[in-house]
Structure formats: C-alpha cells, structure tokens
Design an enzyme around this catalytic site. Structure first.
Site, PDB file in Angstrom:
ATOM      1  N   GLU A  12       4.093   5.591  -0.392  1.00 49.25           N
ATOM      2  CA  GLU A  12       4.840   5.400  -1.441  1.00 49.25           C
ATOM      3  C   GLU A  12       6.335   6.338  -1.682  1.00 49.25           C
ATOM      4  O   GLU A  12       7.172   5.893  -2.114  1.00 49.25           O
ATOM      5  CB  GLU A  12       4.225   4.957  -2.570  1.00 49.25           C
ATOM      6  CG  GLU A  12       3.178   3.850  -2.437  1.00 49.25           C
ATOM      7  CD  GLU A  12       2.348   3.626  -3.365  1.00 49.25           C
ATOM      8  OE1 GLU A  12       1.902   4.475  -4.261  1.00 49.25           O
ATOM      9  OE2 GLU A  12       2.251   2.551  -4.101  1.00 49.25           O
ATOM     10  N   ILE A 152      -7.876  -4.932  -6.015  1.00 49.12           N
ATOM     11  CA  ILE A 152      -8.254  -6.365  -6.572  1.00 49.12           C
ATOM     12  C   ILE A 152      -8.100  -7.292  -5.222  1.00 49.12           C
ATOM     13  O   ILE A 152      -6.973  -7.284  -4.803  1.00 49.12           O
ATOM     14  CB  ILE A 152      -7.762  -6.980  -7.881  1.00 49.12           C
ATOM     15  CG1 ILE A 152      -7.723  -5.985  -8.978  1.00 49.12           C
ATOM     16  CG2 ILE A 152      -8.079  -8.247  -7.911  1.00 49.12           C
ATOM     17  CD1 ILE A 152      -9.123  -5.777  -9.177  1.00 49.12           C
ATOM     18  N   GLU A 173      -2.775   2.913 -10.917  1.00 48.49           N
ATOM     19  CA  GLU A 173      -2.103   4.222 -11.529  1.00 48.49           C
ATOM     20  C   GLU A 173      -1.378   4.077 -12.712  1.00 48.49           C
ATOM     21  O   GLU A 173      -1.057   5.154 -13.549  1.00 48.49           O
ATOM     22  CB  GLU A 173      -1.305   4.918 -10.559  1.00 48.49           C
ATOM     23  CG  GLU A 173      -2.402   5.270  -9.322  1.00 48.49           C
ATOM     24  CD  GLU A 173      -2.527   4.480  -8.073  1.00 48.49           C
ATOM     25  OE1 GLU A 173      -1.546   3.417  -8.070  1.00 48.49           O
ATOM     26  OE2 GLU A 173      -3.354   4.332  -7.214  1.00 48.49           O
ATOM     27  N   ASP A 196       0.986  -7.616  -1.928  1.00 55.81           N
ATOM     28  CA  ASP A 196      -0.212  -8.774  -1.474  1.00 55.81           C
ATOM     29  C   ASP A 196      -0.497  -9.612  -2.911  1.00 55.81           C
ATOM     30  O   ASP A 196       0.126  -9.375  -3.937  1.00 55.81           O
ATOM     31  CB  ASP A 196      -1.422  -8.209  -1.226  1.00 55.81           C
ATOM     32  CG  ASP A 196      -1.866  -7.158  -2.276  1.00 55.81           C
ATOM     33  OD1 ASP A 196      -1.442  -6.024  -2.315  1.00 55.81           O
ATOM     34  OD2 ASP A 196      -2.732  -7.535  -3.346  1.00 55.81           O
TER      35      ASP A 196
HETATM   36  N1  LIG Z   1      -4.509  -5.914  -4.911  1.00 55.77           N
HETATM   37  C1  LIG Z   1      -4.298  -4.738  -5.483  1.00 55.77           C
HETATM   38  N2  LIG Z   1      -5.200  -4.276  -6.236  1.00 55.77           N
HETATM   39  C2  LIG Z   1      -4.973  -2.951  -6.763  1.00 55.77           C
HETATM   40  N3  LIG Z   1      -4.015  -1.991  -6.590  1.00 55.77           N
HETATM   41  C3  LIG Z   1      -3.055  -2.501  -5.787  1.00 55.77           C
HETATM   42  C4  LIG Z   1      -1.968  -1.897  -4.903  1.00 55.77           C
HETATM   43  C5  LIG Z   1      -1.158  -0.682  -5.232  1.00 55.77           C
HETATM   44  N4  LIG Z   1      -1.723   0.551  -4.736  1.00 55.77           N
HETATM   45  C6  LIG Z   1      -2.247   0.486  -3.333  1.00 55.77           C
HETATM   46  C7  LIG Z   1      -3.437   1.462  -3.182  1.00 55.77           C
HETATM   47  C8  LIG Z   1      -4.569   0.377  -2.949  1.00 55.77           C
HETATM   48  S1  LIG Z   1      -6.139   1.326  -2.831  1.00 55.77           S
HETATM   49  C9  LIG Z   1      -6.016   1.904  -0.905  1.00 55.77           C
HETATM   50  C10 LIG Z   1      -6.975   2.504  -0.575  1.00 55.77           C
HETATM   51  N5  LIG Z   1      -6.970   2.762   0.969  1.00 55.77           N
HETATM   52  C11 LIG Z   1      -5.893   2.464   1.569  1.00 55.77           C
HETATM   53  C12 LIG Z   1      -5.146   1.599   1.042  1.00 55.77           C
HETATM   54  N6  LIG Z   1      -5.144   1.335  -0.209  1.00 55.77           N
HETATM   55  C13 LIG Z   1      -3.628   2.168  -4.880  1.00 55.77           C
HETATM   56  O1  LIG Z   1      -3.054   3.279  -4.718  1.00 55.77           O
HETATM   57  C14 LIG Z   1      -3.056   1.069  -5.513  1.00 55.77           C
HETATM   58  C15 LIG Z   1      -1.281  -2.910  -4.205  1.00 55.77           C
HETATM   59  N7  LIG Z   1      -2.187  -3.982  -4.168  1.00 55.77           N
HETATM   60  C16 LIG Z   1      -3.225  -3.727  -4.946  1.00 55.77           C
END
Ligand SMILES: Nc1ncnc2c(CN3C[C@H](CSc4cnccn4)[C@@H](O)C3)c[nH]c12
Length: 228
Positions: A12, A152, A173, A196
C-alpha cells in the site's frame, strides 16, 4: 506542514515510495518510517502491518514521535455496498469498529463507554478530496468504513456488518487511525480502493487486485498533496 501518509501493508505504500524516489529510513518500534519532502511539504510515510493494534501504534508514532500535523491513510478495502466495485476509490466519511462488542451490557455494537460508534474524518480534507477528484475527473465514492481484526470473506458476516453499521466497505486499520487522530486532535482522512467484495471469493480477488488497487489509492493521495 508535516503530513503523515500511512498504509497497513508494504504494497500500500510502495507506490508512494516509488513516486517520491528518495527518502530517509528510520527504524523504530519494529517498524520503518520513511521521511521525504514534496513541493514544500514534509512527509513521513509508514506501513503499520496488518490490524488495529499495529495501526494504532503506527498512527500514534507518526504523530507523537514524527510530529505529523495531518494524517492520510492509503490502502485497499473490501466492498460491502453492492454499488462499489474493484478499483473504485472511496473516501471515508466516518469509521467504526465492527468487532468491538460489549452488547452484553446493553451497549450498541462498536461502542464502549466514553467512546462513540463512529469517528468522522476531517471535513476539510474530505472537501479537498472531492475538489481534487472533480478537477482531475476522477470518480470518488464516499462512505462509511467498518474496521475489524478479521479479513471478511463470507457473505453472512459481510451482510451483518453492512446492515449493522450501514457501512460501505471493510478493512482492518482505519478506525484505529480515526480513534488515535481524534484523541490527538490531528486532521485525518482515509482513502481506500476496492480490492474485493468481502465475500467467498475475496481472497482470490484480493490477491489479484491488491497491487493495482493500492496504486489507485496512492495516486489519489499524491493528487491530494498537490493541493495541500
Ligand atoms: N475483505 C476484506 N476484509 C478485511 N480487510 C480487507 C482489506 C484491507 N486490508 C488488506 C489486509 C487483508 S489481511 C491479509 C493478510 N495476509 C495477506 C494479505 N492480506 C489488511 O491489512 C486489511 C481488503 N479487503 C478486505
């Protein structure tokens, strides 16, 4: 003016570090902070690592140790609102913690005593974001973000968060940054590009679109800096 730009994952902030090109690196509290200047602005950039606790530590450090006077968050998010699609950039109006739950004591989801369910982002930063979007013909969505320490990827949980908090996107966050900046009286805003749909395909979609969506968000932040 010293501006903090924060992300959660290295992907990011990489587009930002690549854009600025040269910067100093300072290691602190198991994290790295990157300082540079841009058009008369002092910038301090960092990624917190994933989750609310890491984000709280980094937001506080950016302000208390590095002296940031405003904080912009750039990253990706999962869409809850069906009108949001991969690549859309969202500016948060307010943020809430969907996994903060003391409903056993009669409180609403997302609430603890002496707190609030929602923390609003800075109105002038939001207004500037819309001005920049209009000037540069970028479509900017606006909405509520629900933050929690969970990725999620399940329609039932997605719908619960969407309905319980009237939230448009979810991530892990932003609400921490909101609580920290509100307590320390630092204007802040959160920008997230959709990666997503927070449903059963979220993992695959996230892996496919993290880099491109992170770039979308970072590019918007850079456009904002030209007007700050
Ligand atoms: N559906 C979702 N639910 C909750 N959070 C998010 C995000 C945003 N960020 C990306 C990342 C996913 S965990 C992670 C762990 N390991 C590798 C990559 N991502 C976390 O920093 C939150 C994008 N889509 C989301």
């Amino acid at each position: 003016m010293k501006i903090a730009i924060m992300g959660a994952m290295v992907e990011e902030i990489t587009p930002l570090l690549d854009f600025f090109g040269s910067y100093e690196t300072i290691a602190f509290a198991k994290n790295r902070y990157y300082t540079t200047t841009y058009k008369g602005l002092e910038l301090v950039i960092a990624y917190s690592k994933i989750g609310k606790v890491n984000a709280s530590l980094t937001a506080t450090t950016l302000i208390e140790k590095f002296g940031a006077e405003q904080l912009l968050f750039s990253g990706v998010a999962g869409a809850l609102n069906p009108n949001l699609h991969v690549g859309d950039v969202l500016v948060a109006t307010a943020l809430t913690q969907h996994d903060l739950d003391i409903t056993a004591f009669g409180h609403p989801h997302g609430y603890v005593p002496e707190g609030s369910v929602y923390v609003e982002t800075d109105a002038s930063l939001r207004a500037l974001a819309h001005k920049v979007a209009h000037a540069q013909n970028i479509s900017l969505q606006e909405g509520i973000i629900a933050t929690g320490d969970q990725f999620i990827c399940d329609g039932t949980k997605k719908e619960w968060i969407y309905k319980t908090f009237n939230a448009d996107a979810t991530e892990m966050e932003g609400a921490s940054v909101a609580v920290v900046c509100d307590a320390l009286k630092i204007p802040f805003c959160v920008f997230r590009a959709i990666s997503d749909a927070a449903d059963m395909d979220a993992g695959f979609s996230f892996d496919e679109f993290l880099v491109s969506s992170a770039k979308e968000s970072a590019q918007f932040i850079i456009a904002m800096l030209d007007e700050l």
